[in-house]
Design a protein around this motif. Structure first.
Motif, PDB file in Angstrom:
ATOM      1  N   ILE A 106       0.769  -1.163  -0.036  1.00  0.00           N
ATOM      2  CA  ILE A 106       0.111  -0.064  -0.040  1.00  0.00           C
ATOM      3  C   ILE A 106       0.720   1.302   0.117  1.00  0.00           C
ATOM      4  N   TYR A 107       1.964   1.178   0.586  1.00  0.00           N
ATOM      5  CA  TYR A 107       2.908   2.532   0.899  1.00  0.00           C
ATOM      6  C   TYR A 107       3.416   2.737  -0.701  1.00  0.00           C
ATOM      7  N   TYR A 108       3.770   1.715  -1.241  1.00  0.00           N
ATOM      8  CA  TYR A 108       4.454   1.698  -2.741  1.00  0.00           C
ATOM      9  C   TYR A 108       3.321   2.160  -3.604  1.00  0.00           C
ATOM     10  N   ASP A 109       2.130   1.556  -3.575  1.00  0.00           N
ATOM     11  CA  ASP A 109       1.086   2.152  -4.223  1.00  0.00           C
ATOM     12  C   ASP A 109       0.774   3.542  -4.200  1.00  0.00           C
ATOM     13  N   LYS A 110       0.722   3.904  -3.039  1.00  0.00           N
ATOM     14  CA  LYS A 110       0.338   5.475  -2.775  1.00  0.00           C
ATOM     15  C   LYS A 110       1.531   6.369  -3.315  1.00  0.00           C
ATOM     16  N   LEU A 111       2.952   5.887  -3.128  1.00  0.00           N
ATOM     17  CA  LEU A 111       4.104   6.437  -3.465  1.00  0.00           C
ATOM     18  C   LEU A 111       3.939   6.836  -4.949  1.00  0.00           C
ATOM     19  N   ILE A 112       3.940   5.551  -5.685  1.00  0.00           N
ATOM     20  CA  ILE A 112       3.980   5.950  -7.140  1.00  0.00           C
ATOM     21  C   ILE A 112       2.872   6.423  -7.710  1.00  0.00           C
ATOM     22  N   THR A 113       1.839   6.284  -7.337  1.00  0.00           N
ATOM     23  CA  THR A 113       0.520   6.952  -7.830  1.00  0.00           C
ATOM     24  C   THR A 113       0.798   8.539  -7.816  1.00  0.00           C
ATOM     25  N   GLN A 114       1.565   9.051  -6.535  1.00  0.00           N
ATOM     26  CA  GLN A 114       1.705  10.396  -6.441  1.00  0.00           C
ATOM     27  C   GLN A 114       2.801  10.814  -7.415  1.00  0.00           C
ATOM     28  N   LEU A 115       3.850  10.102  -7.614  1.00  0.00           N
ATOM     29  CA  LEU A 115       5.032  10.280  -8.523  1.00  0.00           C
ATOM     30  C   LEU A 115       4.483  10.304  -9.987  1.00  0.00           C
ATOM     31  N   GLU A 116       3.560   9.293 -10.337  1.00  0.00           N
ATOM     32  CA  GLU A 116       2.837   9.443 -11.519  1.00  0.00           C
ATOM     33  C   GLU A 116       2.233  10.880 -11.967  1.00  0.00           C
ATOM     34  N   ILE A 117       1.608  11.178 -10.832  1.00  0.00           N
ATOM     35  CA  ILE A 117       0.838  12.635 -10.971  1.00  0.00           C
ATOM     36  C   ILE A 117       2.052  13.577 -11.117  1.00  0.00           C
ATOM     37  N   ASP A 118       2.838  13.377 -10.364  1.00  0.00           N
ATOM     38  CA  ASP A 118       4.222  14.774 -10.475  1.00  0.00           C
ATOM     39  C   ASP A 118       4.796  14.681 -11.896  1.00  0.00           C
ATOM     40  N   LYS A 119       4.880  13.313 -12.362  1.00  0.00           N
ATOM     41  CA  LYS A 119       5.836  13.342 -13.673  1.00  0.00           C
ATOM     42  C   LYS A 119       4.971  13.299 -14.741  1.00  0.00           C
ATOM     43  N   ASN A 120       3.356  13.426 -14.653  1.00  0.00           N
ATOM     44  CA  ASN A 120       2.687  13.339 -15.804  1.00  0.00           C
ATOM     45  C   ASN A 120       2.854  12.236 -16.492  1.00  0.00           C
ATOM     46  N   ILE A 121       2.575  11.145 -15.736  1.00  0.00           N
ATOM     47  CA  ILE A 121       2.662   9.796 -16.631  1.00  0.00           C
ATOM     48  C   ILE A 121       1.290   9.175 -16.299  1.00  0.00           C
ATOM     49  N   GLU A 122       0.875   8.525 -17.223  1.00  0.00           N
ATOM     50  CA  GLU A 122      -0.563   7.926 -17.128  1.00  0.00           C
ATOM     51  C   GLU A 122      -0.504   7.192 -15.775  1.00  0.00           C
ATOM     52  N   ALA A 123      -1.907   7.284 -15.057  1.00  0.00           N
ATOM     53  CA  ALA A 123      -2.417   6.742 -13.936  1.00  0.00           C
ATOM     54  C   ALA A 123      -2.087   5.430 -13.908  1.00  0.00           C
ATOM     55  N   GLY A 124      -1.531   4.607 -13.048  1.00  0.00           N
ATOM     56  CA  GLY A 124      -1.454   3.045 -13.243  1.00  0.00           C
ATOM     57  C   GLY A 124      -0.472   2.466 -14.055  1.00  0.00           C
ATOM     58  N   HIS A 125       0.357   3.277 -14.609  1.00  0.00           N
ATOM     59  CA  HIS A 125       1.218   2.841 -15.675  1.00  0.00           C
ATOM     60  C   HIS A 125       2.178   1.725 -14.962  1.00  0.00           C
ATOM     61  N   PHE A 126       2.669   2.048 -14.092  1.00  0.00           N
ATOM     62  CA  PHE A 126       3.858   1.241 -13.317  1.00  0.00           C
ATOM     63  C   PHE A 126       3.049   0.033 -12.757  1.00  0.00           C
ATOM     64  N   THR A 127       3.825  -1.002 -13.158  1.00  0.00           N
ATOM     65  CA  THR A 127       3.334  -2.389 -12.241  1.00  0.00           C
ATOM     66  C   THR A 127       3.996  -2.783 -11.109  1.00  0.00           C
ATOM     67  N   PHE A 128       3.863  -3.836 -10.337  1.00  0.00           N
ATOM     68  CA  PHE A 128       4.812  -4.356  -9.323  1.00  0.00           C
ATOM     69  C   PHE A 128       5.049  -5.893  -9.380  1.00  0.00           C
ATOM     70  N   MET A 129       6.107  -6.043  -9.234  1.00  0.00           N
ATOM     71  CA  MET A 129       6.435  -7.579  -8.885  1.00  0.00           C
ATOM     72  C   MET A 129       7.275  -7.547  -7.693  1.00  0.00           C
ATOM     73  N   PRO A 130       6.522  -7.970  -6.427  1.00  0.00           N
ATOM     74  CA  PRO A 130       7.158  -8.034  -5.108  1.00  0.00           C
ATOM     75  C   PRO A 130       7.797  -9.208  -5.153  1.00  0.00           C
ATOM     76  N   LEU A 131       8.855  -9.281  -4.363  1.00  0.00           N
ATOM     77  CA  LEU A 131       9.606 -10.454  -4.111  1.00  0.00           C
ATOM     78  C   LEU A 131       9.250 -11.082  -2.896  1.00  0.00           C
ATOM     79  N   ILE A 132       8.933 -12.129  -2.758  1.00  0.00           N
ATOM     80  CA  ILE A 132       8.386 -12.719  -1.448  1.00  0.00           C
ATOM     81  C   ILE A 132       9.858 -13.630  -1.180  1.00  0.00           C
ATOM     82  N   GLU A 133      10.604 -13.017   0.146  1.00  0.00           N
ATOM     83  CA  GLU A 133      11.754 -13.568   0.303  1.00  0.00           C
ATOM     84  C   GLU A 133      12.082 -13.857   1.864  1.00  0.00           C
TER      85      GLU A 133
END
Length: 304
Positions: A106-133
């Motif tokens: 959730i932290y990463y989602d909120k962070l990247i959402t704000q950065l997409e807005i700041d960089k004028n990148i389409e909302a939801g463009h970036f995807t996640f592949m979390p490492l389960i380690e």
């Protein structure tokens, strides 16, 4: 936004502090590249790695490739510095490290959402592949998988998990049986893919095929790779057999013929075709379609 479908049989780690690694990687034919800023990059070279990624982004090298960046974890205090250099439309998303709970996602989602807005990148463009380690991440795998709509796959970091467990790496690694099964279940329950841990013995072809063929049977879509010589092997392991592809085509053909006759019942080899068989056939043929699309793109790229 409608999420792009990803073909992820072979996912190659690429250390980023030497340009020659990236230059070679972009021509290997791997389904996806992980530009690594974490474990494979010594601390003194991390800034160099960021600058090299930015250089190749600016050149447009990654435009027609599936490319992700493995970021340093939240606790490293250099996460934002990583993101400063790699936020660009030609990057598909991020491999998130040291994920332990859904709150991390959730932290990463909120962070990247704000950065997409700041960089004028389409909302939801970036995807996640979390490492389960870690052991905690294993126990929270489903919650991690379902915490963000950006997540397209759970990836298994076997060696870090083994260290956290204080287990032994046997041959075969029995300590991996439970986490592999649970990661596959959690990922599929969340409607995403499961990606297996790297096979460390890069020269052991037979061992790779044996282990990753089992992973495919368990529900994994692909695996992380340490060396380009493993790409063809992974692409071989994580694909339906020719027999299953042919059977899937026959199933779909029988259904289409039944529909033309106005019948709601399709038969194949004197057996009724049930909904699960149809769904499986559709998934198999979709994998083949994605592979064919990739081949066409590679041919077009070579012709240019």
């Amino acid at each position: 936004m409608k999420r792009k479908e990803y073909l992820l049989r072979s996912i190659l780690f690429v250390p980023t502090y030497k340009e020659k690694f990236i230059q070679k990687a972009i021509h290997t034919g791997a389904d996806a590249l992980i530009l690594d800023l974490e474990d494979s990059v010594p601390e003194v070279y991390k800034q160099k790695g960021r600058e090299i990624i930015k250089k190749y982004i600016d050149k447009g090298v990654f435009k027609n490739l599936q490319v992700f960046v493995r970021l340093n974890p939240i606790e490293s205090k250099i996460l934002l510095k990583d993101l400063k250099y790699v936020l660009h439309e030609d990057i598909d998303g991020f491999m998130l490290t040291k994920i332990r709970t859904a709150e991390d996602m959730i932290y990463y989602d909120k962070l990247i959402t704000q950065l997409e807005i700041d960089k004028n990148i389409e909302a939801g463009h970036f995807t996640f592949m979390p490492l389960i380690e870690t052991t905690l991440a294993i126990m929270n795998a489903y919650h991690i998988a379902s915490a963000s709509d950006r997540t397209i796959a759970l990836t298994f970091g076997g060696e870090d998990f083994l260290n956290d467990l204080e287990g032994l790496h046997g041959n075969p690694p029995r300590c991996f049986d439970y986490p592999r099964a649970y990661i596959a279940l959690a990922a599929r329950a969340a409607g995403i893919k499961a990606i297996d841990t790297p096979y460390l013995a890069v020269n052991d072809t037979k061992g790779f095929i044996k282990e990753e063929s089992v992973s495919f049977e368990m529900g994994f879509s692909g695996c992380l790779l340490l060396h380009p010589k493993q790409i063809a092997l992974a692409n071989q392991c994580f694909v339906p057999s020719p027999e299953e592809v042919q059977k899937s085509r026959e199933i779909i053909k029988s259904i289409e013929e039944a529909n033309k006759r106005g019948s709601g019942v399709a038969m194949l080899e004197n057996k009724m075709i049930g909904p699960p068989m149809k769904k499986r056939a559709e998934k198999v043929l979709r994998i083949i379609e994605l592979i064919e699309q990739k081949v066409k793109l590679e041919v077009m790229h070579e012709e240019r």
